[in-house]
Design a protein around this motif. Structure first.
Motif, PDB file in Angstrom:
ATOM      1  N   ASP A   1      -5.929  -0.041   0.364  1.00 23.94           N
ATOM      2  CA  ASP A   1      -5.386  -0.263   1.701  1.00 23.94           C
ATOM      3  C   ASP A   1      -3.867  -0.399   1.669  1.00 23.94           C
ATOM      4  O   ASP A   1      -3.247  -0.574   2.707  1.00 23.94           O
ATOM      5  CB  ASP A   1      -5.991  -1.530   2.310  1.00 23.94           C
ATOM      6  CG  ASP A   1      -5.859  -2.745   1.395  1.00 23.94           C
ATOM      7  OD1 ASP A   1      -5.909  -2.565   0.161  1.00 23.94           O
ATOM      8  OD2 ASP A   1      -5.702  -3.871   1.905  1.00 23.94           O
TER       9      ASP A   1
ATOM     10  N   THR B   1      -7.495   2.922   5.779  1.00 26.19           N
ATOM     11  CA  THR B   1      -8.397   3.902   5.148  1.00 26.19           C
ATOM     12  C   THR B   1      -9.353   4.465   6.200  1.00 26.19           C
ATOM     13  O   THR B   1      -9.389   4.003   7.343  1.00 26.19           O
ATOM     14  CB  THR B   1      -9.243   3.255   4.038  1.00 26.19           C
ATOM     15  OG1 THR B   1     -10.240   2.425   4.657  1.00 26.19           O
ATOM     16  CG2 THR B   1      -8.388   2.384   3.115  1.00 26.19           C
TER      17      THR B   1
ATOM     18  N   GLY C   1       0.775  -2.714  -3.834  1.00 35.48           N
ATOM     19  CA  GLY C   1       0.087  -1.420  -3.853  1.00 35.48           C
ATOM     20  C   GLY C   1      -0.749  -1.244  -5.096  1.00 35.48           C
ATOM     21  O   GLY C   1      -0.840  -2.144  -5.928  1.00 35.48           O
TER      22      GLY C   1
ATOM     23  N   ALA D   1      -0.219   1.263   0.354  1.00 34.81           N
ATOM     24  CA  ALA D   1       0.357   2.519  -0.123  1.00 34.81           C
ATOM     25  C   ALA D   1       0.851   2.375  -1.554  1.00 34.81           C
ATOM     26  O   ALA D   1       1.381   1.327  -1.939  1.00 34.81           O
ATOM     27  CB  ALA D   1       1.498   2.950   0.783  1.00 34.81           C
TER      28      ALA D   1
ATOM     29  N   ALA E   1       4.188   0.554  -2.816  1.00 35.81           N
ATOM     30  CA  ALA E   1       4.536  -0.572  -1.951  1.00 35.81           C
ATOM     31  C   ALA E   1       4.226  -1.873  -2.683  1.00 35.81           C
ATOM     32  O   ALA E   1       3.389  -1.892  -3.585  1.00 35.81           O
ATOM     33  CB  ALA E   1       3.736  -0.498  -0.655  1.00 35.81           C
TER      34      ALA E   1
END
Lengths: 272, 436
Positions: free
Chosen positions: A86, A36, A94, A88, A91
């Motif tokens: 942090d 980030t 995620g 994606a 993912a």
């Protein structure tokens, strides 16, 4: 807030030999939470000794050098952890993942209580949550962040206040948000004056979790909810059942304190 | 139309509310009136999740001579976890330990667990399952002669609301209490502010705003062994037939406060809403945001906004605008008659207070009955949902009389398709689980 701070001097110091490292004068630095764009600043605190209040009477404790957060941890930082910003989307782990490893439960209602969000101190987290945040941040950054010990926090405050530790009403108002000036809410970090170390809001705004080596953790410094007289160097409070009384679930949340919007924390960097 | 004073429109409800409020003031641990200890009230929990278990703690904490004797849940794992939690509760608070007297023989699981619980020797049941089941559980409880505490919302569709309203009438006839988990009604700050608002402290109410904007909530990833129905019920938040959607499940708290302030329910609503951020099928088919304009009988408008989207600004609360001032409904009145709640004033946890008020009303022989009030607030939230789902202006009477039943008559584990995401301009009010 200071600009032009980079991690470069610190990294150079760490990358050097032990001799170089010893010679390097600790400097403030800005760290980030990859991937980030969120950053935070750390301020060096020279070592020394402090005298702590304890049930057995005053106790002198040696404190090594360390860095302390220039401000209380803000929602900008804490949200990255809580909402998995942090990782994606899509993912494993995620934002839409239910992977629950050491991340807080979703807060119920408005975690910021409507006080303000960006640039405001994260608040109402439990002590284990604050610790878990530090563990996550350490893994993310590769640097060993933690909660201050009672002694470290005291050392930073004493250096911040300087040789004259008396708090006149004017000086307290200049440094700290307390019940007499805060209008029933936490305020943006660093909206009062910095202390002599360049650190903000050690006193007031949110009371800050510290570790106590031989006892239960406490919050230090007093908060926006405390009357002025209870915002000062000796302000120290342990959690009571009232801090999480109205969590309607049982078991109550391990991560959030339903009734303690006056509790927050800042981080320290231990040995590089 | 000429706006009338809100109280003129709904004097009956207002008087009822006030009467209930004045008879219900009771503090936990207050000595009971009369000789000797009051008769022990035996309670049972139906729906053993975190909130149900928390409600048991609140109830046992609220009053003396209360015993928990039976538990019922759909899932064995929920029941087992609840029993573990009760053991923890007894350890953490020794005063609660003698009040927890649950025998193995009084623990029931399955879709008919509630029936077995209700067959037992109990006085009061706490209903805390997902909202889909509330109306039928309430009906069975009132039929069995039990006093009831029930979590909000109390229905997910007009059919359920009708049932709850009928139960409320029946409970009144049978002398049974019904208290609902709209705990702001039992919060000392809200009560103090509402008393002032009803006394005219901000003049005539002309507008209001209510909010529940926050991030997302928990979700349980589907396990291979779960049937469609089990997956949906374990993730009940995300299916309209189970939760009513988040405007009904969560935002009802704030909508209920507005109805309280106006002393009425709205007569119609228009709304926008959608499913914008939380689109993964793991989150069922509900919306993640709504914005509604409700209109009250006196012409005053209530603007309602609710959202469950990560990373967005949070706000939970209410604001009332009168001809002589404004109020947040619980702590502050500004204007001609300023007032603020003293933050140092003693205040009982409203989640405990609601049980204290319930128990006190039972013991006084004047049972509280919040059934109609919470049914109206539930239907108000449903009206907002339906205005957003259909894209049409939805009127109260139209909604109350429409053929909408979302909960299968007989819920079973097995195949269960997920209804489509509502589409404004296409979705219609008259929907049934039969055609899903």
């Amino acid at each position: 807030m200071a600009t032009n701070l980079t991690l470069a001097p610190l990294l150079a110091a760490w990358a050097g030999s032990a001799r170089c490292q010893a010679a390097a004068r600790p400097v403030p630095y800005r760290d980030s939470i990859p991937p980030t764009l969120v950053t935070f600043e750390m301020v060096p605190v020279p070592g020394g000794t402090v005298t702590l209040d304890s049930p057995a009477g005053p106790r002198v404790v040696a404190v090594g050098p360390f860095w302390i957060g220039k401000t209380e941890v803000t929602w900008d930082e804490y949200d990255v952890w809580v909402y998995r910003l942090d990782v994606a989307a899509g993912a494993p782990g995620g934002p839409d993942s239910a992977d629950a490893t050491a991340r807080p439960s979703r807060p119920y209602g408005a975690p910021d209580r409507g006080f303000g969000h960006q640039g405001y101190p994260a608040l109402a987290m439990t002590y284990p949550a604050a610790r878990a945040y530090c563990a996550w941040l350490s893994a993310r950054t590769g640097r060993h962040y933690g909660l201050p010990t009672d002694a470290q926090w005291t050392r930073a405050l004493e250096l911040g206040l300087g040789t004259d530790t008396t708090l006149s009403a004017e000086r307290r108002d200049a440094l700290a948000w307390h019940a007499g000036n805060a209008a029933h809410k936490a305020h943006a970090v660093a909206s009062k004056r910095a202390d002599a170390l360049g650190v903000y809001d050690l006193l007031g705004n949110v009371a800050e979790w510290v570790t106590v080596p031989d006892g239960p953790p406490v919050v230090r410094g007093g908060s926006w909810a405390d009357p002025a007289a209870r915002v000062g160097p000796r302000a120290r409070a342990a959690q009571t059942s009232a801090w999480n009384e109205t969590d309607p679930q049982f078991p109550k949340s391990r991560w959030w304190l339903a009734d303690a919007p006056f509790v927050g924390f800042r981080i320290v960097l231990l040995t590089p | 139309m000429t706006p009338k004073h809100p109280r003129d429109v709904t004097r009956r409800e207002f008087v009822e509310t006030t009467a209930a409020a004045t008879t219900a003031i009771a503090l936990p641990h207050a000595p009971s009136i009369g000789r000797g200890a009051p008769k022990t009230i035996r309670i049972a929990l139906i729906g053993c999740g975190g909130r149900g278990t928390g409600a048991v703690k609140d109830c046992l904490t609220s009053s003396e001579n209360i015993e928990l004797v039976a538990l019922g849940d759909l899932f064995p794992d929920h029941l087992a976890k609840c029993r573990e939690s009760l053991a923890t509760m007894a350890t953490e608070d020794p005063t609660l330990k003698p009040k927890i007297k649950v025998k193995d023989s009084q623990c029931f699981v399955g879709f008919d667990a509630y029936r077995k619980v209700l067959e037992g020797n109990t006085d009061l049941v706490l209903l805390a399952t997902p909202p889909a089941f509330r109306a039928r559980h309430l009906a069975a409880a009132i039929d069995a002669g039990k006093h009831v505490f029930m979590e909000k919302p109390v229905a997910v569709d007009p059919q359920g609301v009708h049932a709850v309203m009928g139960c409320a009438e029946l409970a009144a006839q049978k002398g049974l209490a019904i208290v609902a988990g709209t705990q702001r009604r039992h919060d000392a700050g809200y009560r103090a502010a509402m008393e002032r608002i009803h006394d005219g402290a901000i003049g005539d109410l002309v507008a209001a705003e209510v909010y529940w904007n926050q991030g997302g909530l928990w979700m349980k990833p589907r396990e291979p062994s779960w049937s469609d129905a089990e997956w949906q019920i374990r993730n009940w938040l995300y299916f309209t037939w189970l939760s009513g959607d988040h405007i009904v499940e969560q935002h009802i708290h704030n909508i209920d406060v507005a109805n309280w302030a106006f002393g009425a329910h709205p007569v119609k609503a228009i709304a926008v809403g959608g499913r914008q951020r939380r689109t993964d099928p793991a989150y069922g088919h509900i919306f993640d945001h709504f914005a509604v304009e409700f209109e009250y009988p006196n012409g005053a408008r209530l603007r309602s906004m609710c959202r469950q989207q990560d990373g967005t600004a949070s706000r939970v609360g209410e604001r009332f605008v009168g001809t002589r001032g404004t109020s947040d409904g619980h702590a502050v009145i500004e204007g001609a008659a300023p007032w603020s709640w003293d933050p140092q004033a003693p205040k009982v946890n409203p989640y405990v207070q609601e049980h204290a008020d319930l128990i006190a009303s039972i013991r006084a022989g004047r049972p509280l009955n919040e059934g109609r009030q919470v049914a109206e607030s539930t239907l108000t939230a449903i009206m907002g949902r339906e205005a957003a789902y259909t894209g049409q202006e939805v009127a109260w009477d139209e909604l109350l009389n429409c053929q909408q039943d979302l909960v299968p008559t007989e819920v079973q584990f097995g195949p269960m398709p997920v209804p489509p995401v509502a589409m404004p301009g296409q979705t219609i009010l008259a929907r049934s689980w039969r055609s899903a």
